[in-house]
Design an enzyme around this catalytic site. Structure first.
Site, mmCIF file in Angstrom:
data_model
loop_
_atom_site.group_PDB
_atom_site.id
_atom_site.type_symbol
_atom_site.label_atom_id
_atom_site.label_comp_id
_atom_site.label_asym_id
_atom_site.label_seq_id
_atom_site.Cartn_x
_atom_site.Cartn_y
_atom_site.Cartn_z
ATOM 1 N N ALA A 203 -42.435 -29.438 -23.367
ATOM 2 C CA ALA A 203 -41.258 -30.312 -23.461
ATOM 3 C C ALA A 203 -40.440 -30.285 -22.162
ATOM 4 O O ALA A 203 -40.371 -29.236 -21.504
ATOM 5 C CB ALA A 203 -40.392 -29.876 -24.638
ATOM 6 N N PRO A 204 -39.864 -31.441 -21.788
ATOM 7 C CA PRO A 204 -39.825 -32.727 -22.506
ATOM 8 C C PRO A 204 -41.032 -33.623 -22.264
ATOM 9 O O PRO A 204 -41.101 -34.703 -22.825
ATOM 10 C CB PRO A 204 -38.558 -33.371 -21.965
ATOM 11 C CG PRO A 204 -38.462 -32.870 -20.562
ATOM 12 C CD PRO A 204 -38.965 -31.448 -20.611
ATOM 13 N N GLY A 205 -41.957 -33.208 -21.398
ATOM 14 C CA GLY A 205 -43.183 -33.972 -21.243
ATOM 15 C C GLY A 205 -43.444 -34.544 -19.871
ATOM 16 O O GLY A 205 -44.429 -35.263 -19.681
ATOM 17 N N GLY A 206 -42.603 -34.261 -18.889
ATOM 18 C CA GLY A 206 -42.807 -34.799 -17.545
ATOM 19 C C GLY A 206 -44.108 -34.330 -16.923
ATOM 20 O O GLY A 206 -44.886 -35.136 -16.390
ATOM 21 N N LYS A 207 -44.357 -33.033 -16.973
ATOM 22 C CA LYS A 207 -45.599 -32.506 -16.410
ATOM 23 C C LYS A 207 -46.794 -32.916 -17.272
ATOM 24 O O LYS A 207 -47.868 -33.244 -16.756
ATOM 25 C CB LYS A 207 -45.516 -30.977 -16.291
ATOM 26 C CG LYS A 207 -44.466 -30.472 -15.296
ATOM 27 C CD LYS A 207 -44.488 -28.960 -15.199
ATOM 28 C CE LYS A 207 -43.450 -28.444 -14.192
ATOM 29 N NZ LYS A 207 -42.064 -28.637 -14.671
ATOM 30 N N ASP B 54 -45.436 -23.415 -17.860
ATOM 31 C CA ASP B 54 -44.163 -23.782 -17.250
ATOM 32 C C ASP B 54 -43.091 -22.998 -18.004
ATOM 33 O O ASP B 54 -42.501 -23.493 -18.963
ATOM 34 C CB ASP B 54 -43.946 -25.287 -17.346
ATOM 35 C CG ASP B 54 -42.715 -25.751 -16.596
ATOM 36 O OD1 ASP B 54 -42.393 -25.140 -15.557
ATOM 37 O OD2 ASP B 54 -42.061 -26.709 -17.043
ATOM 38 N N ASP C 82 -45.090 -26.595 -27.900
ATOM 39 C CA ASP C 82 -43.693 -26.182 -27.761
ATOM 40 C C ASP C 82 -43.249 -25.628 -29.112
ATOM 41 O O ASP C 82 -43.595 -26.195 -30.157
ATOM 42 C CB ASP C 82 -42.789 -27.349 -27.361
ATOM 43 C CG ASP C 82 -41.452 -26.851 -26.817
ATOM 44 O OD1 ASP C 82 -41.331 -26.724 -25.582
ATOM 45 O OD2 ASP C 82 -40.549 -26.567 -27.613
ATOM 46 N N CYS D 189 -45.865 -24.834 -22.495
ATOM 47 C CA CYS D 189 -44.430 -25.087 -22.743
ATOM 48 C C CYS D 189 -44.142 -26.502 -22.263
ATOM 49 O O CYS D 189 -43.573 -26.700 -21.190
ATOM 50 C CB CYS D 189 -43.563 -24.070 -22.002
ATOM 51 S SG CYS D 189 -44.022 -22.344 -22.295
ATOM 52 N N CYS E 116 -38.559 -23.069 -12.658
ATOM 53 C CA CYS E 116 -37.570 -23.731 -11.804
ATOM 54 C C CYS E 116 -36.485 -22.717 -11.416
ATOM 55 O O CYS E 116 -35.319 -23.055 -11.271
ATOM 56 C CB CYS E 116 -36.973 -24.955 -12.483
ATOM 57 S SG CYS E 116 -36.223 -24.643 -14.085
#
Length: 430
Positions: A264-268, A330, A286, A262, A383
């Site tokens: 998006a948005p791509g930070g991890k 995630d 995604d 999962c 989160c």
């Protein structure tokens, strides 16, 4: 040129009448407005503040209107006036009243301007008493005193007690810190700091025990991000340090095959690539096309080339006949750990949704497990700070899948760790 308060009223009206998140509406309005930085900050402060403190503001309004329902814009105007009077120290009381009355006249509520003036001035005359009542309300009725849903306050108080509940509610009502991760695929930490100095960014390095190296900075003040050359060139990525824990638990290595279920948005995703020196394969999935586009844009900006982006059904490893070395789930969740950032989410989530999400999260974890090679790593993260979405999901999964062992799990809590709430579990396929 429109005044900041006019834009704030329009944003709040759109929010009250539609399904969009307040952050999305704000972004759209800013895109079409030519505002000075100070005016942008005021619009955001007013819009976010009114939504955060909506329950408390409505409680104040109801006391002077005998609980009568007001028209949408009239209610928004009263909220704006009271918010400026009791929550914003930098706006003089007389200016808050005057501007609100003027806004009423300019938005078609001229006949009601006298009523608005009377309500606001009535509260001004009793300012000291009202301020004491607002402080008392935080102890006697935290839901109203801190403007949170009653069911959520009851749930958290039962788990952590009244003192911790108040710390968490206060955290959620504080504007979030902007954190940035240095992108070492594009620059060095030293060079980034030098560039920021030239751009007029005020920043301080921050250390967290789950992040190796000096990668994280707190941005105290900065120009609009999209206008900064350092942002455009992909020298850093804005994300809360809590989001780095899952990647640290994963410990990806150069040359490995990784699945980010999962993404998006791509930070991890991009942090995984950074730890791998952009060597290997990262399959970023995604289900939503627009969100996949976000991953693609962030990878391009940050100079990441090891990522392949696909819808879940298309996410077959094109280079290997065996499953992935490491898989990250995630999972979509209630987001109760990030209510500080997701301003209006507190008014959208429902308690029943937590159980529904937990079932979906377990399904995702079971699907991901099929993609992990023997000896490989499966990382689950949310989160959320709700046990049903975190350790309960992992416990059910491990009970049903004896070939996976839980190696480590950790919960980050705002009142303990000073970052957004997050849960991460690392499992190994035996």
């Amino acid at each position: 040129m429109e005044k900041p308060r006019e834009i704030a009223v329009r944003i709040l009206k759109r929010h009250a009448e539609g399904q969009q998140f307040i952050e999305e509406i704000l972004e759209e309005e800013f895109a079409g407005a030519h505002l000075q930085p100070a005016d942008r900050r005021l619009v955001q402060e007013l819009a976010f503040g009114v939504v955060r403190w909506q329950a408390t503001l409505d409680w104040l309004i109801a006391e002077r209107t005998k609980g009568r329902t007001q028209k949408t814009v009239l209610q928004i105007l009263l909220r704006l006036g009271l918010y400026q009077m009791f929550w914003l120290d930098r706006i003089p009381d007389h200016a808050a009243v005057h501007e609100t009355v003027q806004m009423a006249k300019e938005t078609g509520f001229g006949p009601q301007s006298g009523f608005i003036n009377a309500v606001l001035r009535g509260y001004l005359r009793e300012r000291e008493t009202i301020e004491k009542r607002l402080q008392l309300l935080k102890h006697e009725n935290p839901s109203l005193g801190f403007s949170h849903p009653p069911w959520l306050c009851e749930r958290w108080e039962k788990r952590w007690g009244a003192e911790v509940l108040q710390k968490l509610l206060e955290w959620n009502n504080t504007p979030p810190i902007t954190f940035a991760r240095a992108n070492t695929l594009r620059t060095t930490v030293e060079n980034l700091a030098a560039v920021w100095e030239k751009e007029g960014v005020r920043f301080v390095p921050r250390q967290f025990d789950w992040v190796t190296g000096d990668l994280v900075f707190e941005l105290r003040s900065h120009p609009p991000l999209v206008e900064m050359p350092s942002f455009q060139q992909g020298l850093f990525y804005v994300q809360d340090p809590s989001t780095l824990l899952a990647v640290t638990f994963m410990a990806p290595q150069p040359g490995e095959a990784i699945l980010d279920l999962c993404s998006a948005p791509g930070g991890k995703t991009t942090f995984i690539a950074q730890l791998m020196n952009d060597r290997g394969l990262i399959m970023a999935q995604d289900p939503h096309m627009l969100r996949r586009k976000m991953v693609e844009e962030n990878c391009q900006r940050l100079g990441v080339t090891s990522v392949r982006i696909a819808a879940p059904a298309e996410g077959v490893n094109p280079q290997l006949s065996t499953p992935y070395d490491r898989v990250l789930v995630d999972a979509p969740c209630s987001n109760t750990g990030v209510l500080r950032r997701r301003v209006d989410l507190r008014w959208r989530i429902q308690e029943a949704e937590i159980q529904r999400l937990a079932r979906r999260q377990l399904d995702l974890l079971e699907s991901a497990a099929k993609e992990v090679r023997p000896g490989g790593i499966l990382v689950y993260s949310t989160c959320s700070v709700e046990p049903e979405e975190n350790e309960h999901v992992v416990a059910k999964f491990v009970e049903a899948h004896k070939h996976f062992a839980l190696e480590e799990e950790r919960m980050l809590l705002p009142f303990n760790d000073g970052v957004d709430g997050a849960y991460v579990a690392r499992l190994r396929r035996t």
